[in-house]
Design an enzyme around this catalytic site. Structure first.
Site, PDB file in Angstrom:
ATOM      1  N   TYR A  27      -7.013  11.303 -13.284  1.00  0.00           N
ATOM      2  CA  TYR A  27      -7.706  10.665 -12.163  1.00  0.00           C
ATOM      3  C   TYR A  27      -8.719  11.636 -11.578  1.00  0.00           C
ATOM      4  O   TYR A  27      -8.447  12.831 -11.429  1.00  0.00           O
ATOM      5  CB  TYR A  27      -6.687  10.261 -11.097  1.00  0.00           C
ATOM      6  CG  TYR A  27      -7.139   9.178 -10.158  1.00  0.00           C
ATOM      7  CD1 TYR A  27      -7.581   7.954 -10.632  1.00  0.00           C
ATOM      8  CD2 TYR A  27      -7.101   9.368  -8.780  1.00  0.00           C
ATOM      9  CE1 TYR A  27      -7.969   6.942  -9.768  1.00  0.00           C
ATOM     10  CE2 TYR A  27      -7.478   8.363  -7.901  1.00  0.00           C
ATOM     11  CZ  TYR A  27      -7.916   7.153  -8.405  1.00  0.00           C
ATOM     12  OH  TYR A  27      -8.298   6.157  -7.538  1.00  0.00           O
ATOM     13  N   ASN A  67      -5.229  -2.512  -1.852  1.00  0.00           N
ATOM     14  CA  ASN A  67      -5.642  -3.736  -2.549  1.00  0.00           C
ATOM     15  C   ASN A  67      -6.457  -4.707  -1.691  1.00  0.00           C
ATOM     16  O   ASN A  67      -7.549  -5.103  -2.099  1.00  0.00           O
ATOM     17  CB  ASN A  67      -4.423  -4.426  -3.156  1.00  0.00           C
ATOM     18  CG  ASN A  67      -3.835  -3.627  -4.299  1.00  0.00           C
ATOM     19  OD1 ASN A  67      -4.555  -3.036  -5.087  1.00  0.00           O
ATOM     20  ND2 ASN A  67      -2.520  -3.602  -4.407  1.00  0.00           N
ATOM     21  N   SER A  74      -4.208  -9.827 -10.770  1.00  0.00           N
ATOM     22  CA  SER A  74      -3.905  -8.542 -10.139  1.00  0.00           C
ATOM     23  C   SER A  74      -3.793  -8.712  -8.631  1.00  0.00           C
ATOM     24  O   SER A  74      -4.185  -9.740  -8.063  1.00  0.00           O
ATOM     25  CB  SER A  74      -5.004  -7.529 -10.456  1.00  0.00           C
ATOM     26  OG  SER A  74      -6.223  -7.921  -9.823  1.00  0.00           O
ATOM     27  N   ARG A 117      -5.208 -13.156 -18.483  1.00  0.00           N
ATOM     28  CA  ARG A 117      -4.926 -12.943 -19.905  1.00  0.00           C
ATOM     29  C   ARG A 117      -4.306 -14.181 -20.533  1.00  0.00           C
ATOM     30  O   ARG A 117      -3.415 -14.806 -19.954  1.00  0.00           O
ATOM     31  CB  ARG A 117      -4.000 -11.736 -20.087  1.00  0.00           C
ATOM     32  CG  ARG A 117      -4.717 -10.407 -20.002  1.00  0.00           C
ATOM     33  CD  ARG A 117      -3.793  -9.276 -20.363  1.00  0.00           C
ATOM     34  NE  ARG A 117      -2.672  -9.172 -19.433  1.00  0.00           N
ATOM     35  CZ  ARG A 117      -1.603  -8.415 -19.641  1.00  0.00           C
ATOM     36  NH1 ARG A 117      -1.488  -7.718 -20.753  1.00  0.00           N
ATOM     37  NH2 ARG A 117      -0.640  -8.353 -18.741  1.00  0.00           N
ATOM     38  N   LYS A 145       0.234 -15.603 -21.694  1.00  0.00           N
ATOM     39  CA  LYS A 145       1.374 -15.158 -20.887  1.00  0.00           C
ATOM     40  C   LYS A 145       2.387 -16.300 -20.778  1.00  0.00           C
ATOM     41  O   LYS A 145       2.011 -17.459 -20.578  1.00  0.00           O
ATOM     42  CB  LYS A 145       0.906 -14.713 -19.500  1.00  0.00           C
ATOM     43  CG  LYS A 145       0.026 -13.471 -19.525  1.00  0.00           C
ATOM     44  CD  LYS A 145      -0.429 -13.086 -18.133  1.00  0.00           C
ATOM     45  CE  LYS A 145       0.672 -12.438 -17.330  1.00  0.00           C
ATOM     46  NZ  LYS A 145       1.052 -11.109 -17.813  1.00  0.00           N
ATOM     47  N   TYR A 186     -17.714   0.701  -8.358  1.00  0.00           N
ATOM     48  CA  TYR A 186     -17.075   0.694  -7.044  1.00  0.00           C
ATOM     49  C   TYR A 186     -15.779   1.479  -7.122  1.00  0.00           C
ATOM     50  O   TYR A 186     -14.988   1.316  -8.056  1.00  0.00           O
ATOM     51  CB  TYR A 186     -16.760  -0.733  -6.581  1.00  0.00           C
ATOM     52  CG  TYR A 186     -15.865  -0.744  -5.361  1.00  0.00           C
ATOM     53  CD1 TYR A 186     -16.409  -0.643  -4.089  1.00  0.00           C
ATOM     54  CD2 TYR A 186     -14.476  -0.792  -5.487  1.00  0.00           C
ATOM     55  CE1 TYR A 186     -15.583  -0.611  -2.971  1.00  0.00           C
ATOM     56  CE2 TYR A 186     -13.651  -0.758  -4.377  1.00  0.00           C
ATOM     57  CZ  TYR A 186     -14.205  -0.662  -3.125  1.00  0.00           C
ATOM     58  OH  TYR A 186     -13.394  -0.605  -2.023  1.00  0.00           O
ATOM     59  N   TRP A 187     -15.545   2.316  -6.098  1.00  0.00           N
ATOM     60  CA  TRP A 187     -14.308   3.088  -6.021  1.00  0.00           C
ATOM     61  C   TRP A 187     -13.972   3.282  -4.552  1.00  0.00           C
ATOM     62  O   TRP A 187     -14.699   3.953  -3.826  1.00  0.00           O
ATOM     63  CB  TRP A 187     -14.487   4.432  -6.730  1.00  0.00           C
ATOM     64  CG  TRP A 187     -13.246   5.241  -6.904  1.00  0.00           C
ATOM     65  CD1 TRP A 187     -11.951   4.834  -6.831  1.00  0.00           C
ATOM     66  CD2 TRP A 187     -13.195   6.646  -7.201  1.00  0.00           C
ATOM     67  NE1 TRP A 187     -11.094   5.874  -7.064  1.00  0.00           N
ATOM     68  CE2 TRP A 187     -11.824   7.002  -7.297  1.00  0.00           C
ATOM     69  CE3 TRP A 187     -14.154   7.621  -7.404  1.00  0.00           C
ATOM     70  CZ2 TRP A 187     -11.411   8.299  -7.575  1.00  0.00           C
ATOM     71  CZ3 TRP A 187     -13.745   8.916  -7.682  1.00  0.00           C
ATOM     72  CH2 TRP A 187     -12.390   9.247  -7.779  1.00  0.00           C
TER      73      TRP A 187
END
Length: 378
Positions: free
Chosen positions: A59, A151, A181, A203, A206, A309-310
């Protein structure tokens, strides 16, 4: 209260997580509390993917090392997100009182510990906390406060930061992969409040796919499709344009990369000759481990703006932006406009040993692929 026996999850270097982590016991003597110090006690400490990347040494944001736990060598404490209760304040502390609920403002606080002794008014970080509630304030509960820092704050900034002229008539769309997510679930809720339509990509294959689709639609997603559908010519050229009609897919949120990220660009609406509004592709993760590639013609003729973006970088650059975002998210909770996304809580008796502490964390880390894990203290 005189002496507190506490525990922390520590490590001295990055590597294989099960081998580098230790449960470290330490003590805090409240009789020697400085005038500008506070003691905080953990209420909930989440386990996030970024925490695991930090432990692995992959990281970009590095941990802080400390000698304050009386260990033979300086150690880092795991975790970047946590909710704490103030239980002791120094004689000169006026900004906090016993019972306040606080979260760390800056990354790399080292949240995986039962207690912390924190000095306020340090030049590099004079006010290290954001007050989110208190034990006598029932407008925010532990489930909301425990995970507000990462989040929902990420989702809020993703919608708020890149497109400044959202169509007030509701003709703008967001398409996002990682739709199932935690961030994806907050994106659809916040977008709905702003009259922005959403396409969430999940996805394919599932076993609980129908349940996932229902949950996302219930949260406010306009449409939910699989990654295989998103990559197909039929959805790119016919089905999605039919949904969007005269509107625009103006923002694509990418946390996967690879084929999934490339497909998002194909769904963006843009005309370099006729439309002043540039559609944005914003990448905030790369879960597939694959590169992000898309055609030069799409970039040129759609006038696609690609951004990274972070949240960590935003916070380090402008700490007040984190404070403001958290307050806005808390206001949405209080108004009932959004609701927390469920997590898997693992209870820990705060009087248990550091051996019990590390065992619980290793269990939570091992199970983190099945959903967000949060250690809840009692």
């Amino acid at each position: 209260m005189v002496k507190i026996n506490a525990s922390a999850i520590t490590y001295t270097k990055g590597g294989e997580i099960s081998k580098i982590l230790s449960g470290t016991g330490f003590s805090i003597d409240t009789e020697t509390l400085g005038p500008k110090q506070v003691v905080i006690q953990a209420l909930a400490t989440p386990i996030n993917p970024s925490d695991l990347n930090q432990l692995a040494g992959t990281y970009a944001s590095k941990p802080n090392f400390t000698s304050e736990l009386d260990t033979p060598v300086p150690v880092a404490i795991g975790g970047n997100e946590g909710l704490y209760k103030v239980i002791e304040v120094g004689s000169d502390v006026t900004s906090y009182k016993n019972g306040d609920w606080v979260i760390p403002k800056m990354p790399s606080f080292g949240t995986w510990r039962t207690h912390a002794l924190v000095t306020l008014d340090k030049p590099e970080n004079p006010d290290p906390f954001i007050k989110v509630s208190s034990e006598d304030d029932k407008s925010i509960d532990l489930t909301q406060a425990a995970t507000v820092s990462i989040n929902p704050s990420t989702a809020y900034q993703l919608i708020d930061q890149f497109i400044k002229d959202w169509d007030p008539k509701g003709n703008d769309w967001i398409i996002q992969n990682g739709g199932n997510s935690q961030v994806g679930k907050f994106v659809v809720q916040i977008a709905k409040i702003r009259n922005i339509k959403t396409i969430s990509v999940i996805r394919d294959g599932k076993p609980d796919q129908d349940q996932i689709v229902k949950e996302l639609l219930d949260l406010g997603a306009t449409k939910v499709i699989t990654d295989k559908e998103a990559e197909s010519e039929e959805y790119i050229n016919k089905i999605v344009p039919g949904w969007v009609n005269e509107g625009k897919v103006i923002l694509a949120l990418n946390c996967v990369c690879g084929k999934s990220g490339s497909a998002l660009v194909s769904h963006l609406t843009g005309n370099h000759l006729a439309d002043y509004r540039s559609p944005h592709l914003v990448t905030y993760g790369g879960m597939s481990g694959q590169p992000l590639m898309y055609s030069s013609s799409e970039s040129l003729f759609k006038n696609v703006t690609s951004k990274a973006y972070w949240l960590t970088a935003n916070t380090k650059r402008n700490p007040q932006s984190k404070v403001d975002t958290v307050k806005k998210v808390l206001a949405l909770y209080k108004s009932g406009d959004i609701k927390p996304v469920p997590f898997n809580g693992k209870e820990f008796n705060i009087k248990s040993t550091s051996d019990d502490y590390i065992k619980l964390f290793l269990k939570g880390i091992a199970e983190s692929k099945t959903g967000k894990q949060v250690i809840v203290y009692n």
